[in-house]
Design a protein around this motif. Sequence first.
Motif, PDB file in Angstrom:
ATOM      1  N   PHE A 122      11.985  -6.262  -4.312  1.00  0.00           N
ATOM      2  CA  PHE A 122      12.603  -7.229  -5.226  1.00  0.00           C
ATOM      3  C   PHE A 122      11.679  -7.573  -6.380  1.00  0.00           C
ATOM      4  CE2 PHE A 122      16.440 -10.001  -5.296  1.00  0.00           C
ATOM      5  CZ  PHE A 122      17.293  -9.085  -4.738  1.00  0.00           C
ATOM      6  N   GLY A 123      11.151  -6.550  -7.006  1.00  0.00           N
ATOM      7  CA  GLY A 123      10.276  -6.744  -8.145  1.00  0.00           C
ATOM      8  C   GLY A 123       9.952  -5.423  -8.809  1.00  0.00           C
ATOM      9  N   PRO A 124       9.218  -5.450  -9.920  1.00  0.00           N
ATOM     10  CA  PRO A 124       8.984  -4.253 -10.742  1.00  0.00           C
ATOM     11  C   PRO A 124       7.819  -3.392 -10.275  1.00  0.00           C
ATOM     12  CG  PRO A 124       8.051  -6.145 -11.837  1.00  0.00           C
ATOM     13  CD  PRO A 124       8.688  -6.673 -10.580  1.00  0.00           C
ATOM     14  N   VAL A 125       7.852  -2.982  -9.002  1.00  0.00           N
ATOM     15  CA  VAL A 125       6.801  -2.125  -8.451  1.00  0.00           C
ATOM     16  C   VAL A 125       7.451  -0.862  -7.897  1.00  0.00           C
ATOM     17  CG1 VAL A 125       4.917  -1.916  -6.804  1.00  0.00           C
ATOM     18  CG2 VAL A 125       5.404  -4.139  -7.858  1.00  0.00           C
ATOM     19  N   ALA A 126       7.013   0.297  -8.397  1.00  0.00           N
ATOM     20  CA  ALA A 126       7.586   1.584  -7.997  1.00  0.00           C
ATOM     21  C   ALA A 126       6.584   2.369  -7.158  1.00  0.00           C
ATOM     22  CB  ALA A 126       7.978   2.389  -9.233  1.00  0.00           C
ATOM     23  N   PRO A 127       6.812   2.496  -5.839  1.00  0.00           N
ATOM     24  CA  PRO A 127       5.936   3.309  -4.985  1.00  0.00           C
ATOM     25  C   PRO A 127       6.447   4.748  -4.901  1.00  0.00           C
ATOM     26  CG  PRO A 127       7.413   2.000  -3.626  1.00  0.00           C
ATOM     27  CD  PRO A 127       7.810   1.758  -5.054  1.00  0.00           C
ATOM     28  N   ILE A 128       5.572   5.714  -5.174  1.00  0.00           N
ATOM     29  CA  ILE A 128       5.991   7.122  -5.208  1.00  0.00           C
ATOM     30  C   ILE A 128       5.302   7.913  -4.106  1.00  0.00           C
ATOM     31  CG2 ILE A 128       6.202   9.180  -6.639  1.00  0.00           C
ATOM     32  CD1 ILE A 128       6.118   7.447  -9.093  1.00  0.00           C
ATOM     33  N   MET A 129       6.111   8.686  -3.373  1.00  0.00           N
ATOM     34  CA  MET A 129       5.619   9.501  -2.271  1.00  0.00           C
ATOM     35  C   MET A 129       5.969  10.971  -2.492  1.00  0.00           C
ATOM     36  SD  MET A 129       6.595   6.989   0.925  1.00  0.00           S
ATOM     37  CE  MET A 129       7.981   6.216   0.111  1.00  0.00           C
ATOM     38  N   LYS A 130       5.171  11.827  -1.918  1.00  0.00           N
ATOM     39  CA  LYS A 130       5.354  13.275  -2.035  1.00  0.00           C
ATOM     40  C   LYS A 130       6.043  13.788  -0.767  1.00  0.00           C
ATOM     41  CE  LYS A 130       1.702  15.275  -3.576  1.00  0.00           C
ATOM     42  NZ  LYS A 130       0.326  15.832  -3.620  1.00  0.00           N
ATOM     43  N   PHE A 131       6.973  14.764  -0.956  1.00  0.00           N
ATOM     44  CA  PHE A 131       7.562  15.412   0.212  1.00  0.00           C
ATOM     45  C   PHE A 131       7.628  16.916  -0.017  1.00  0.00           C
ATOM     46  CE2 PHE A 131      11.339  14.926  -2.429  1.00  0.00           C
ATOM     47  CZ  PHE A 131      12.100  16.050  -2.162  1.00  0.00           C
ATOM     48  N   VAL A 132       7.814  17.662   1.081  1.00  0.00           N
ATOM     49  CA  VAL A 132       7.808  19.125   1.001  1.00  0.00           C
ATOM     50  C   VAL A 132       9.210  19.694   1.193  1.00  0.00           C
ATOM     51  CG1 VAL A 132       6.875  21.258   1.966  1.00  0.00           C
ATOM     52  CG2 VAL A 132       5.417  19.212   1.807  1.00  0.00           C
ATOM     53  N   THR A 133       9.908  19.282   2.256  1.00  0.00           N
ATOM     54  CA  THR A 133      11.197  19.906   2.576  1.00  0.00           C
ATOM     55  C   THR A 133      12.332  18.881   2.539  1.00  0.00           C
ATOM     56  OG1 THR A 133      11.064  19.509   4.965  1.00  0.00           O
ATOM     57  CG2 THR A 133      10.013  21.515   4.097  1.00  0.00           C
ATOM     58  N   PRO A 136       5.049  -4.200 -15.010  1.00  0.00           N
ATOM     59  CA  PRO A 136       5.678  -3.009 -14.425  1.00  0.00           C
ATOM     60  C   PRO A 136       4.610  -2.108 -13.814  1.00  0.00           C
ATOM     61  CG  PRO A 136       6.604  -3.473 -16.576  1.00  0.00           C
ATOM     62  CD  PRO A 136       5.419  -4.391 -16.420  1.00  0.00           C
ATOM     63  N   THR A 137       4.796  -1.778 -12.557  1.00  0.00           N
ATOM     64  CA  THR A 137       3.728  -1.159 -11.764  1.00  0.00           C
ATOM     65  C   THR A 137       4.198   0.144 -11.135  1.00  0.00           C
ATOM     66  OG1 THR A 137       2.781  -3.339 -11.268  1.00  0.00           O
ATOM     67  CG2 THR A 137       2.209  -1.535  -9.776  1.00  0.00           C
ATOM     68  N   VAL A 138       3.309   1.155 -11.155  1.00  0.00           N
ATOM     69  CA  VAL A 138       3.569   2.414 -10.463  1.00  0.00           C
ATOM     70  C   VAL A 138       2.429   2.680  -9.499  1.00  0.00           C
ATOM     71  CG1 VAL A 138       3.950   4.898 -10.685  1.00  0.00           C
ATOM     72  CG2 VAL A 138       4.832   3.350 -12.450  1.00  0.00           C
ATOM     73  N   LEU A 139       2.785   2.958  -8.257  1.00  0.00           N
ATOM     74  CA  LEU A 139       1.810   3.298  -7.215  1.00  0.00           C
ATOM     75  C   LEU A 139       2.003   4.750  -6.806  1.00  0.00           C
ATOM     76  CD1 LEU A 139       2.168   0.184  -4.853  1.00  0.00           C
ATOM     77  CD2 LEU A 139       0.449   0.528  -6.626  1.00  0.00           C
ATOM     78  N   ALA A 140       0.934   5.511  -6.773  1.00  0.00           N
ATOM     79  CA  ALA A 140       0.974   6.896  -6.286  1.00  0.00           C
ATOM     80  C   ALA A 140       0.282   6.982  -4.932  1.00  0.00           C
ATOM     81  CB  ALA A 140       0.301   7.823  -7.291  1.00  0.00           C
ATOM     82  N   ASP A 141       0.433   8.142  -4.275  1.00  0.00           N
ATOM     83  CA  ASP A 141      -0.191   8.393  -2.971  1.00  0.00           C
ATOM     84  C   ASP A 141       0.218   7.345  -1.939  1.00  0.00           C
ATOM     85  OD1 ASP A 141      -1.438  10.535  -4.215  1.00  0.00           O
ATOM     86  OD2 ASP A 141      -3.297   9.435  -4.582  1.00  0.00           O
ATOM     87  N   VAL A 142       1.464   6.957  -1.984  1.00  0.00           N
ATOM     88  CA  VAL A 142       1.989   5.963  -1.040  1.00  0.00           C
ATOM     89  C   VAL A 142       2.332   6.661   0.271  1.00  0.00           C
ATOM     90  CG1 VAL A 142       3.905   4.356  -0.631  1.00  0.00           C
ATOM     91  CG2 VAL A 142       2.832   4.489  -2.899  1.00  0.00           C
ATOM     92  N   ASN A 143       2.167   5.962   1.392  1.00  0.00           N
ATOM     93  CA  ASN A 143       2.546   6.528   2.684  1.00  0.00           C
ATOM     94  C   ASN A 143       3.295   5.493   3.521  1.00  0.00           C
ATOM     95  OD1 ASN A 143       0.604   5.010   4.456  1.00  0.00           O
ATOM     96  ND2 ASN A 143      -0.893   6.066   3.175  1.00  0.00           N
ATOM     97  N   ASP A 144       3.849   5.943   4.629  1.00  0.00           N
ATOM     98  CA  ASP A 144       4.741   5.105   5.431  1.00  0.00           C
ATOM     99  C   ASP A 144       4.051   3.959   6.159  1.00  0.00           C
ATOM    100  OD1 ASP A 144       6.982   6.527   4.712  1.00  0.00           O
ATOM    101  OD2 ASP A 144       6.886   7.902   6.417  1.00  0.00           O
ATOM    102  N   SER A 145       2.741   3.907   6.140  1.00  0.00           N
ATOM    103  CA  SER A 145       2.043   2.812   6.812  1.00  0.00           C
ATOM    104  C   SER A 145       2.018   1.533   5.976  1.00  0.00           C
ATOM    105  CB  SER A 145       0.592   3.222   7.122  1.00  0.00           C
ATOM    106  OG  SER A 145      -0.179   3.293   5.917  1.00  0.00           O
ATOM    107  N   MET A 146       2.456   1.619   4.727  1.00  0.00           N
ATOM    108  CA  MET A 146       2.336   0.494   3.798  1.00  0.00           C
ATOM    109  C   MET A 146       3.559  -0.418   3.864  1.00  0.00           C
ATOM    110  SD  MET A 146       0.806   2.736   0.639  1.00  0.00           S
ATOM    111  CE  MET A 146      -0.639   3.791   0.899  1.00  0.00           C
ATOM    112  N   LEU A 147       3.336  -1.700   3.678  1.00  0.00           N
ATOM    113  CA  LEU A 147       4.410  -2.689   3.715  1.00  0.00           C
ATOM    114  C   LEU A 147       5.538  -2.351   2.754  1.00  0.00           C
ATOM    115  CD1 LEU A 147       2.689  -6.224   3.822  1.00  0.00           C
ATOM    116  CD2 LEU A 147       4.169  -5.199   5.565  1.00  0.00           C
TER     117      LEU A 147
END
Length: 474
Positions: free
Chosen positions: A378-389, A360-371
């Motif tokens: 379809f797997g246990p990987v959670a990419p987390i992104m920050k937003f303002v509004t 089980p994987t968590v990724l931080a600092d993800v951005n829209d340039s990433m695949l």
Amino acid sequence: MFINAEWIEKDEKIRVVNPANGELVQEINKGTKEDAIAAIKSAKGAFYTWSRTTALERSQILEKIAQRILERKDELANIITTEMGKPLVNAIYEVESSSAYFKWFAEEARRIYGEQIPSNATNKRMMTIKQPIGVIAAITPWNFPLQMLSRKLSPALAAGCTCLIRPSSQSPISAIELVKIFEECGVPKGVINLVCGSAEEITDVWLESPDVKKISFTGSTEVGIELMKKAANTVKKVSMELGGHAPFIVFEDADLELAVEGAINIKFNSSGQQCVCANRMYVQESIYDEFIQKYVEKVKDLPVGDGRDLKCRVGPLINQSAITKMNEQVQDAVSKGAVILCGGKRAEIEPLKNGYFYEPTVLADVNDSMLITSEETFGPVAPIMKFVTEEEVLKQANDTEFGLASYFYTNDLSRAYRVFENLEYGIVGINDVAPFAVQAPFGGWKTSGLGVEGAHGIDEYLEVKLGSFLLKMN
């Protein structure tokens, strides 16, 4: 294989392997083009009689099927877990849900109504009736081997259609057991026909045949598009439940504990191998660090293992290709600035190394340039992104070809309505990661599909016929 009420043996077999340990589960018969043709002939021959049975008779058979599925709940759940890996708790839910579909459509079979249409002329009467479309083909994926089939066959049988089934070769045993239940419960000869094998030899034959009137498919968008192209040659009716890339949004006014728990469930249920899983997680800037801290703590505690272990929360992926895809997405994200907070590799400890387990994987600092932000995981990987509004996150959430499921958390009622109305998805969960029910429609927008299953799903298997009567008036 099951054709015209007979179980057929073949020399060529398909090996079904347990993804938790690589062990052989069962060898099943592999069908050919000739078998696919024979299945069409069987279903076509049975259609005249089955379509003319009373709604009550069809309803009673479906009621028996629903009950028998529940009676075999533990056995069927074990089969699902063994052939495709999901934890037993998820497999038990799948069996219960499958029974519920047959129960619901047993009742809907008796509610296929026409209508009286007011005429513009005093000597004319107009009315509509609904009739079954004919022979249908149900093509299902490996990740919900019992539920997906139940969701298609229950409305088809309720409507009076006869059915062709091609389950995934990776998890076909659930479908075989469901057909045995049909036999037990009195589904007449020829109404159900099961053929396992390659798409080229089975599905293409059904797509080319004018005797097959409808295709119901669940799977990837890429495959769905190809099936639609081939179905166009015979102007078949199609319903498609295709890929997803669900956003999961947490606003700063949300109940954080509730959001964290929801994010755990919708990301890691069935090891993330669901089209409705959260694929992109957006957290508002002011609560980003707190959310990540709480989330990572819980992810690290998730028990990974063979799904037959009742303590297991995350089971194996389906095969080596799934592991490879996880590695590619994670490595791409890291190369573009993402940070791995936990997991990030194949699980290689002793009890797990023979199976297809990914931590089980968590990724931080993800951005829209990433695949991972555009390609279904379809797997246990959670990419987390920050937003303002709110406006910013809605634009990001909708910036995808997919439109199946979406989720967001807020305690602001006005925001709840605004975001619900502006998310471009067929399903929206508001503070809820389980907005799925037999009595609710299930379907996607954009390239996530055509038509709906669940509520209103019976209409996908019916044709509307107009009758206009010119009367002799006294």
